[in-house]
Design an enzyme around this catalytic site. Structure first.
Site, PDB file in Angstrom:
ATOM      1  N   LYS A 125      40.211  20.080  38.542  1.00 40.41           N
ATOM      2  CA  LYS A 125      39.243  20.713  37.637  1.00 40.41           C
ATOM      3  C   LYS A 125      37.950  19.917  37.709  1.00 40.41           C
ATOM      4  O   LYS A 125      37.944  18.739  38.069  1.00 40.41           O
ATOM      5  CB  LYS A 125      39.758  20.735  36.188  1.00 40.41           C
ATOM      6  CG  LYS A 125      39.219  21.878  35.363  1.00 40.41           C
ATOM      7  CD  LYS A 125      39.840  23.223  35.721  1.00 40.41           C
ATOM      8  CE  LYS A 125      39.266  24.329  34.853  1.00 40.41           C
ATOM      9  NZ  LYS A 125      39.890  25.628  35.153  1.00 40.41           N
ATOM     10  N   ASP A 165      34.581  28.900  36.231  1.00 42.83           N
ATOM     11  CA  ASP A 165      35.199  28.769  34.907  1.00 42.83           C
ATOM     12  C   ASP A 165      34.099  29.134  33.919  1.00 42.83           C
ATOM     13  O   ASP A 165      33.132  29.819  34.291  1.00 42.83           O
ATOM     14  CB  ASP A 165      35.739  27.344  34.700  1.00 42.83           C
ATOM     15  CG  ASP A 165      36.696  27.240  33.504  1.00 42.83           C
ATOM     16  OD1 ASP A 165      36.220  26.962  32.387  1.00 42.83           O
ATOM     17  OD2 ASP A 165      37.906  27.451  33.685  1.00 42.83           O
ATOM     18  N   ASN A 239      34.631  37.232  31.171  1.00 39.53           N
ATOM     19  CA  ASN A 239      35.457  37.962  32.124  1.00 39.53           C
ATOM     20  C   ASN A 239      36.888  38.140  31.659  1.00 39.53           C
ATOM     21  O   ASN A 239      37.482  39.217  31.810  1.00 39.53           O
ATOM     22  CB  ASN A 239      35.468  37.244  33.479  1.00 39.53           C
ATOM     23  CG  ASN A 239      34.247  37.548  34.315  1.00 39.53           C
ATOM     24  OD1 ASN A 239      33.495  38.464  34.023  1.00 39.53           O
ATOM     25  ND2 ASN A 239      34.049  36.766  35.366  1.00 39.53           N
TER      26      ASN A 239
END
Length: 450
Positions: A125, A165, A239
């Site tokens: 990440k 993200d 989203n």
């Protein structure tokens, strides 16, 4: 002290003031106790000590110039958490809340989520405390190019493949990819979430939301129930939320809420998807503008929420889909959901429910799907994008969607059967954590002291 206490104490010393990371580690480790009682070799191999430490933590300065000619400085992160089953894979988040703790908790969760997909991807990440809101396209491009000027040294299609993200969509991925190509001279699948004409995958935008609904569908079907006619509460307006809402409509359910950082909409007759997409995907407008088109809806500002509450979870519903951010649903919210008749919670966001909320769901024995299982569709489809890039082909929308649907079914089946194996039928928290952990841990043991 138990191994959980010992591990958390060590992390508090080596990684101070990282509460979100501690929370994620504690949640997983508590679920693993039955596994360690049954298969003690994991403790003998010191897997816990190894798996909670990232293989690599990269932190760097990002210096960029805004439209006024002012030099700005942000902090960049990439946590390459675990590569036992494949190259590091996980999104980049651009948001003021980003910190080492946030990125580490997300990377830790990503490791087990990726393992659950059944695909060859490890966990990672990254991101920055940069805030894209209010920035011009030129400023965002300037930041992305500066960010990639450091990150490119650490990534590659078989090393580490970032994705998007929060705050990182197709626009940002485009600027990042362009800079990577400029610096390396290589056109390769080093980022996912790209636009379709230059290597993106169909269904990637929809995948996390669609996947969460497919997972919920599997839970209901397993209990002899269905989505048709169900009233659904959804949080968020990005989203994940938008495409959760879209798939719910396609499968006969009625989503009645959505939310953003300023407030929430409750539309009893059903959220108008076209209006929501227009506001959030085209205009980037606040949700309160929804009332201009649908005056019969109800808008509630965050400032007017009851103390310590998220009002999204206060409406009558059959199913709930937390799809915004971490710790958005607390114990009081969970009790409100249960009192209003909610029978299923499927997490579209990462760790959106606090430990106290999760405890209420488990105690009530409702259908509860933790984020690492329910929202794995996004990263699964990212891996499908990697496969298409490697083969230099593009699959059709229907083919990718079918693959996604099958992946979500397999994740549910794996988590469900693992919970049964450990005599906790229906406990998908335990089932998902053990199934994901076991795959990663076994690979680590096979590969030696790495």
């Amino acid at each position: 002290m138990t191994y959980i206490d010992t591990t958390l104490a060590r992390l508090a010393k080596s990684s101070p003031s990282q509460s979100e990371f501690y929370q994620a580690v504690q949640e997983v480790l508590e679920s693993l106790s039955p596994l360690f009682e049954k298969e003690k070799h994991y403790l003998d191999q010191n897997i816990i000590e190894r798996i909670v430490e990232p293989e690599r933590q990269i932190m760097f300065r990002v210096t960029w110039v805004d439209d006024k000619g002012k030099i700005n400085v942000n902090k960049g992160y990439r946590i390459e958490f675990n590569s036992a089953i494949g190259p590091y894979k996980g999104g980049l988040r651009f948001h003021p809340s980003v910190s080492a703790s946030i990125i580490k908790f997300l990377g830790f969760e990503q490791t087990f989520k990726n393992a659950l997909t059944g695909l060859a991807i490890g966990g990672g990440k990254g991101g920055s405390d940069f805030d894209p809101k209010g920035k011009s396209d030129n400023e965002i491009m300037s930041f992305c190019q500066a960010f990639m000027s450091e990150l490119y040294r650490h990534i590659g299609p078989t090393i580490d493949v970032p994705a998007g993200d929060i705050g990182v969509g197709a626009r940002e991925i485009g600027y990042l990819f362009g800079q990577y190509k400029r610096l390396t001279g290589r056109y390769e699948g080093v980022l996912t979430g790209k636009r379709i004409p230059w290597g993106g995958s169909l269904v990637r935008t929809e995948a996390t939301g669609y996947g969460a609904v497919y997972f919920a569908q599997n839970m209901l079907q397993n209990a002899g129930d269905h989505l048709d006619g169900k009233i659904c509460a959804v949080s968020g307006a990005g989203n994940v939320a938008i495409y959760t809402i879209e798939k719910l409509y396609q499968l006969g359910a009625t989503p009645v809420t959505c939310s953003d950082s300023r407030g929430m909409i409750y539309h009893k007759s059903g959220i108008n998807l076209e209006t929501l997409k227009q506001l959030k995907e085209t205009q980037q407008a606040p949700l309160e503008k929804y009332l201009d088109v649908h005056p019969d809806a109800v808008y509630k500002a965050v400032a007017d929420y009851a103390a310590g509450r998220n009002e999204v979870w206060s409406v009558p519903c059959d199913l709930a889909f937390p799809s915004a951010t971490q710790n958005e649903l607390n114990q009081a919210d969970a009790l409100a959901l249960l009192a209003n008749g909610c029978k299923l919670v499927a997490e579209g966001a990462n760790m959106p429910s606090t430990p106290e909320a999760v405890e209420e769901f488990l105690k009530a024995r409702i259908h509860y799907a933790p984020g690492k299982a329910a929202n794995a569709g996004g990263v699964a489809t990212s891996q499908l994008e990697m496969a298409q890039n490697a083969a230099m082909i593009q699959w059709s929308f229907d083919e990718v969607d079918l693959r996604l649907k099958n992946i979500m079914k397999n994740i549910f089946t794996n988590a469900w059967e693992t919970a049964d194996e450990f005599n906790q039928p229906g406990n998908l928290v335990l089932g998902a954590n053990i199934a994901g952990f076991r795959k990663v841990a076994d690979a680590m043991i096979d590969q030696g002291a790495v």
